[in-house]
Design a protein around this motif. Sequence first.
Motif, mmCIF file in Angstrom:
data_model
loop_
_atom_site.group_PDB
_atom_site.id
_atom_site.type_symbol
_atom_site.label_atom_id
_atom_site.label_comp_id
_atom_site.label_asym_id
_atom_site.label_seq_id
_atom_site.Cartn_x
_atom_site.Cartn_y
_atom_site.Cartn_z
ATOM 1 N N PRO A 9 41.042 -24.020 -76.827
ATOM 2 C CA PRO A 9 40.146 -23.344 -75.876
ATOM 3 C C PRO A 9 40.386 -21.830 -75.773
ATOM 4 O O PRO A 9 39.439 -21.065 -75.622
ATOM 5 N N ILE A 10 41.616 -21.391 -75.904
ATOM 6 C CA ILE A 10 41.919 -19.958 -75.803
ATOM 7 C C ILE A 10 41.367 -19.196 -76.996
ATOM 8 O O ILE A 10 40.940 -18.052 -76.870
ATOM 9 N N SER A 11 41.355 -19.838 -78.172
ATOM 10 C CA SER A 11 40.910 -19.124 -79.370
ATOM 11 C C SER A 11 39.447 -18.692 -79.272
ATOM 12 O O SER A 11 39.038 -17.726 -79.912
ATOM 13 N N LYS A 12 38.665 -19.379 -78.442
ATOM 14 C CA LYS A 12 37.252 -19.011 -78.278
ATOM 15 C C LYS A 12 37.098 -17.657 -77.598
ATOM 16 O O LYS A 12 36.066 -17.010 -77.739
ATOM 17 N N THR A 13 38.115 -17.227 -76.856
ATOM 18 C CA THR A 13 38.030 -15.963 -76.122
ATOM 19 C C THR A 13 38.594 -14.782 -76.899
ATOM 20 O O THR A 13 38.489 -13.644 -76.448
ATOM 21 N N LEU A 14 39.203 -15.031 -78.049
ATOM 22 C CA LEU A 14 39.859 -13.970 -78.807
ATOM 23 C C LEU A 14 38.867 -13.184 -79.660
ATOM 24 O O LEU A 14 37.911 -13.746 -80.201
ATOM 25 N N GLU A 15 39.148 -11.898 -79.794
ATOM 26 C CA GLU A 15 38.383 -11.059 -80.716
ATOM 27 C C GLU A 15 38.783 -11.444 -82.143
ATOM 28 O O GLU A 15 39.935 -11.773 -82.399
ATOM 29 N N ASN A 58 42.123 -20.703 -84.760
ATOM 30 C CA ASN A 58 41.388 -21.673 -83.941
ATOM 31 C C ASN A 58 42.283 -22.781 -83.409
ATOM 32 O O ASN A 58 42.115 -23.228 -82.286
ATOM 33 N N PRO A 61 46.184 -20.176 -81.249
ATOM 34 C CA PRO A 61 45.796 -18.784 -81.026
ATOM 35 C C PRO A 61 46.908 -17.758 -81.223
ATOM 36 O O PRO A 61 46.627 -16.601 -81.506
ATOM 37 N N ARG A 64 46.829 -15.314 -84.233
ATOM 38 C CA ARG A 64 46.118 -14.031 -84.250
ATOM 39 C C ARG A 64 47.113 -12.889 -84.074
ATOM 40 O O ARG A 64 47.044 -11.877 -84.758
#
Length: 155
Positions: A9-15, A58, A61, A64
Amino acid sequence: MYQRRAIHPISKTLEPLPQATIETLWTIFVAIGERWSLGDDPSTYRLRFETFLENRINVSPIYRDYYADGGAYFDALVLDLGQAGALDRLFGQKPRVVQSGIPSTRLEAIQRFVANEFISLRLALGGFRSFGAINYRGYFGGANIEGEPTPYRKR
């Protein structure tokens, strides 16, 4: 059959990673084939490489940050030592084995979470053939699913 793609879920918010970082990481990936004398054209793996980066981020996270820091660290090494010296530092020094499993230096973290994983990917995408693998057909692919054909040749 296959499950849907796993996305933390956190990876969806990452640039997304900056293109300059991806280019630096690609330089490291290409250098692996040169250092191991794999003899194939790494440009055919570019899409798979970028997909690998995306999938790692994905699922976990924190990757990244590993990739962003690895790219920045390598770029700084290139400024200080030149590209050959930077690659020697990255691939030439073996990381210490730490009992806690936590890398104690920035170099060890980048070796473990960036360079070593790129080495594994590079070998999976074409290096096995260079070392005489019996089951080589371009790369090992697919999952071993009961009732489905094996994705590699059996002995």
